[in-house]
Scaffold this motif. Structure first.
Motif, PDB file in Angstrom:
ATOM      1  N   GLY A  83      81.348 -64.372  61.432  1.00 41.15           N
ATOM      2  CA  GLY A  83      81.849 -65.231  60.346  1.00 41.15           C
ATOM      3  C   GLY A  83      82.070 -64.426  59.075  1.00 41.15           C
ATOM      4  O   GLY A  83      82.691 -63.365  59.111  1.00 41.15           O
ATOM      5  N   LEU A  84      81.514 -64.942  57.976  1.00 45.05           N
ATOM      6  CA  LEU A  84      81.723 -64.292  56.685  1.00 45.05           C
ATOM      7  C   LEU A  84      80.562 -63.376  56.293  1.00 45.05           C
ATOM      8  O   LEU A  84      80.435 -63.001  55.120  1.00 45.05           O
ATOM      9  CB  LEU A  84      81.978 -65.348  55.612  1.00 45.05           C
ATOM     10  CG  LEU A  84      83.312 -66.097  55.814  1.00 45.05           C
ATOM     11  CD1 LEU A  84      83.417 -67.290  54.870  1.00 45.05           C
ATOM     12  CD2 LEU A  84      84.498 -65.164  55.592  1.00 45.05           C
ATOM     13  N   ASN A  97      79.426 -56.837  52.142  1.00 44.94           N
ATOM     14  CA  ASN A  97      80.197 -55.955  51.271  1.00 44.94           C
ATOM     15  C   ASN A  97      79.939 -56.257  49.796  1.00 44.94           C
ATOM     16  O   ASN A  97      79.738 -55.347  48.990  1.00 44.94           O
ATOM     17  CB  ASN A  97      81.688 -56.076  51.583  1.00 44.94           C
ATOM     18  CG  ASN A  97      82.508 -55.200  50.665  1.00 44.94           C
ATOM     19  OD1 ASN A  97      82.375 -53.983  50.686  1.00 44.94           O
ATOM     20  ND2 ASN A  97      83.295 -55.817  49.802  1.00 44.94           N
ATOM     21  N   ALA A  98      79.916 -57.557  49.450  1.00 42.88           N
ATOM     22  CA  ALA A  98      79.722 -57.924  48.041  1.00 42.88           C
ATOM     23  C   ALA A  98      78.325 -57.527  47.573  1.00 42.88           C
ATOM     24  O   ALA A  98      78.165 -56.983  46.466  1.00 42.88           O
ATOM     25  CB  ALA A  98      79.933 -59.429  47.865  1.00 42.88           C
ATOM     26  N   ALA A 157      82.327 -66.662  49.383  1.00 42.08           N
ATOM     27  CA  ALA A 157      81.180 -65.926  49.933  1.00 42.08           C
ATOM     28  C   ALA A 157      80.915 -64.663  49.107  1.00 42.08           C
ATOM     29  O   ALA A 157      79.762 -64.325  48.802  1.00 42.08           O
ATOM     30  CB  ALA A 157      81.450 -65.559  51.396  1.00 42.08           C
ATOM     31  N   ASP A 158      81.995 -63.993  48.716  1.00 39.83           N
ATOM     32  CA  ASP A 158      81.881 -62.778  47.899  1.00 39.83           C
ATOM     33  C   ASP A 158      81.192 -63.123  46.573  1.00 39.83           C
ATOM     34  O   ASP A 158      80.257 -62.438  46.146  1.00 39.83           O
ATOM     35  CB  ASP A 158      83.299 -62.226  47.658  1.00 39.83           C
ATOM     36  CG  ASP A 158      83.321 -60.987  46.774  1.00 39.83           C
ATOM     37  OD1 ASP A 158      83.366 -59.883  47.323  1.00 39.83           O
ATOM     38  OD2 ASP A 158      83.292 -61.141  45.527  1.00 39.83           O
ATOM     39  N   HIS A 159      81.625 -64.222  45.944  1.00 39.70           N
ATOM     40  CA  HIS A 159      81.071 -64.610  44.645  1.00 39.70           C
ATOM     41  C   HIS A 159      79.590 -64.977  44.766  1.00 39.70           C
ATOM     42  O   HIS A 159      78.756 -64.492  43.987  1.00 39.70           O
ATOM     43  CB  HIS A 159      81.877 -65.794  44.088  1.00 39.70           C
ATOM     44  CG  HIS A 159      81.301 -66.345  42.832  1.00 39.70           C
ATOM     45  ND1 HIS A 159      81.374 -65.667  41.627  1.00 39.70           N
ATOM     46  CD2 HIS A 159      80.594 -67.491  42.593  1.00 39.70           C
ATOM     47  CE1 HIS A 159      80.759 -66.374  40.702  1.00 39.70           C
ATOM     48  NE2 HIS A 159      80.277 -67.483  41.254  1.00 39.70           N
ATOM     49  N   VAL A 160      79.278 -65.797  45.771  1.00 38.44           N
ATOM     50  CA  VAL A 160      77.883 -66.242  45.937  1.00 38.44           C
ATOM     51  C   VAL A 160      76.988 -65.025  46.227  1.00 38.44           C
ATOM     52  O   VAL A 160      75.876 -64.913  45.699  1.00 38.44           O
ATOM     53  CB  VAL A 160      77.776 -67.296  47.066  1.00 38.44           C
ATOM     54  CG1 VAL A 160      76.326 -67.648  47.369  1.00 38.44           C
ATOM     55  CG2 VAL A 160      78.553 -68.563  46.688  1.00 38.44           C
ATOM     56  N   ALA A 161      77.474 -64.108  47.032  1.00 39.68           N
ATOM     57  CA  ALA A 161      76.669 -62.922  47.361  1.00 39.68           C
ATOM     58  C   ALA A 161      76.430 -62.063  46.125  1.00 39.68           C
ATOM     59  O   ALA A 161      75.332 -61.524  45.930  1.00 39.68           O
ATOM     60  CB  ALA A 161      77.374 -62.100  48.445  1.00 39.68           C
ATOM     61  N   ILE A 208      78.353 -68.664  55.348  1.00 43.46           N
ATOM     62  CA  ILE A 208      78.725 -67.589  56.278  1.00 43.46           C
ATOM     63  C   ILE A 208      79.492 -68.138  57.483  1.00 43.46           C
ATOM     64  O   ILE A 208      80.356 -67.464  58.049  1.00 43.46           O
ATOM     65  CB  ILE A 208      77.452 -66.812  56.689  1.00 43.46           C
ATOM     66  CG1 ILE A 208      77.078 -65.866  55.544  1.00 43.46           C
ATOM     67  CG2 ILE A 208      77.644 -66.046  57.987  1.00 43.46           C
ATOM     68  CD1 ILE A 208      75.832 -65.058  55.738  1.00 43.46           C
ATOM     69  N   ASP A 209      79.199 -69.375  57.871  1.00 47.67           N
ATOM     70  CA  ASP A 209      79.853 -69.930  59.065  1.00 47.67           C
ATOM     71  C   ASP A 209      81.148 -70.692  58.742  1.00 47.67           C
ATOM     72  O   ASP A 209      81.741 -71.324  59.611  1.00 47.67           O
ATOM     73  CB  ASP A 209      78.877 -70.820  59.862  1.00 47.67           C
ATOM     74  CG  ASP A 209      78.198 -71.858  58.975  1.00 47.67           C
ATOM     75  OD1 ASP A 209      78.484 -71.872  57.762  1.00 47.67           O
ATOM     76  OD2 ASP A 209      77.385 -72.642  59.485  1.00 47.67           O
TER      77      ASP A 209
END
Ligand code: NDP
Length: 387
Positions: A316-317, A323-324, A373-377, A361-362
């Motif tokens: 998934g993500l 990466n983030a 997902a990038d922002h939350v991470a 992530i899913d």
């Protein structure tokens, strides 16, 4: 004349691409060049290559870019939207060489207009490999690997049946600290980490080589590019950086790609594909080199490799989160807020924290969901880093 654009033209890959194109200016029409902040380099290259448009990502730099391009006939623009518009301008071949997740959206725009995307920006494949490939298929474009390991695998696979592939081995130099005792790593400085034994690359990717986060990203990228079972992907430390990758077949043969550590090979291969053109890279003298050596890529020393396996198992993500979190941990190391070994701990904590959060992530792999997902991470990593 082939129409080409270079996203991330002012960086290490961008400059190597310009080096190749400048050697044969009659063959190329340069559509767009983009940079992040380096106005002087962008303007100089845009003038020399007679680009149609030069875009600087930093919106505050527009006036400087306009001044630097005055009288040249090159259009100047700035900001993230202008960058997307530049990527969407019709071109036959687009180099994706922006560093980080910021490279994903412009690369997708280039694919949407049907271009062949030469992909150096590995983060695109790590965050959204399925989306990148689906976008290429939907618009009749193609994605060609520029990372030296993936270009090597790509070349070793020409004419082969994927069903006969047993394993893919990607090599790693081991980076600046490969010979350091583990208990000294906490003292490592960003300046030391940014010194690569073999490759001349941008600061961030060089530090990622020392931590093996770069190799971790490449393992995930290998899976996405070649649709391999993660168990088929191996990493081996090869300090000389002459063999970039090997493909193992079911008859026991290993096909190795050997060449000097010069990114102009992989860039040139993608630029001329499917033709092999003469390239200005060193020809290896094997007798002078004498020997190639290999070592195990030990996960105690490089926990990023273990995390890559976990990311692939989660799917998934998870790649976008990984990466983030890595980018923020890297920022914190560069700013001397955390020690070198802490980077992997931060990334693991973010992955653990967000894996439990349903719907992140899913979620389906779309640009919006990757961005979320990038922002939350990043926010989660910053919260952990502030503790
Ligand atoms: P550099 O740091 O040298 O260059 C990055 C480029 O991206 C520069 O043009 C920079 O602009 C631009 N940029 C930075 N941030 C932004 C942003 N937010 N928006 C738009 N543009 C931005 O990196 P490299 O050339 O080393 O690497 C580029 C990509 O290629 C990375 O994904 C890397 O992992 C990959 N790669 C690199 C290799 C290498 O040998 N260097 C090998 C294989 C893959 P500016 O400098 O003007 O600020």
């Amino acid at each position: 004349m082939r129409r080409v654009s270079i996203l991330g033209a002012t960086g290490s890959i961008g400059q190597n691409t310009i080096d190749l194109i400048s050697r044969d200016p009659e063959s190329y029409e340069v559509v767009a060049l983009t940079g992040g902040r380096n106005v002087a380099q962008l303007a100089e290259d845009a003038r020399n290559l007679r680009a149609k448009v030069a875009v600087i990502a930093d919106p505050g730099a527009l006036a400087d870019l306009r001044d630097a391009l005055a009288g040249s006939g090159v259009e100047a623009a700035a900001g993230p939207q202008a960058l997307l518009e530049a990527a969407a301008r019709p071109a036959d071949w687009v180099m994706s060489a922006i560093v980080g997740a910021a490279g994903l959206a412009p690369g997708l725009r280039a694919l949407e207009q049907g271009a062949t995307l030469a992909l150096a920006n590995k983060e695109s494949m790590v965050c959204a490999g399925a989306l990148v490939m689906a976008t290429a298929r939907a618009h009749g474009g193609a994605v060609l690997p520029v990372d030296s390991e993936h270009s090597a695998v790509f070349q070793a696979l020409i004419g082969e049946d994927m069903a006969t592939v047993e394993r893919v081995i990607i090599t790693a130099s081991g980076g600046a600290f490969r010979d350091w005792p583990l208990d000294r790593l906490a003292e490592a400085t960003p300046e030391q980490a940014a010194t690569h034994p073999n490759w001349d690359m941008g600061q961030r990717i060089t530090i990622d080589s020392a931590s093996m986060f770069n190799k971790a990203l490449e393992v995930i990228e290998t899976r996405e590019f070649f649709h391999l079972d993660p168990a088929m992907i191996e990493v081996v430390v090869h300090p000389e950086s002459m063999i970039h990758a090997l493909v193992g077949f079911r008859d026991g043969a290993l096909m190795a790609h050997v060449g000097p550590p010069d990114m102009r090979h992989a860039i040139g291969y993608a630029l001329h594909h499917p033709r092999r053109a003469a390239l200005p890279v060193e020809r290896l003298d094997l007798v002078k080199l004498g020997q190639f050596t290999f070592r195990a890529a030990c996960e105690d020393r490089w926990p990023a490799l273990r995390l890559a396996r976990e990311v692939m198992a989660t799917g998934g993500l998870a790649g976008a989160v990984f990466n983030a979190a890595k980018e923020r941990a890297l920022d914190a190391f560069i700013e001397k807020r955390i020690a070198f070994p802490r980077m992997a701990g931060v990334v693991e904590d973010v992955l653990n924290h967000l894996s439990a959060q349903s719907g992140l992530i899913d979620a389906p792999i779309t640009l919006d969901n990757v961005t979320r997902a990038d922002h939350v991470a990043r926010v989660t990593a910053d919260t952990l880093l502030a503790r």
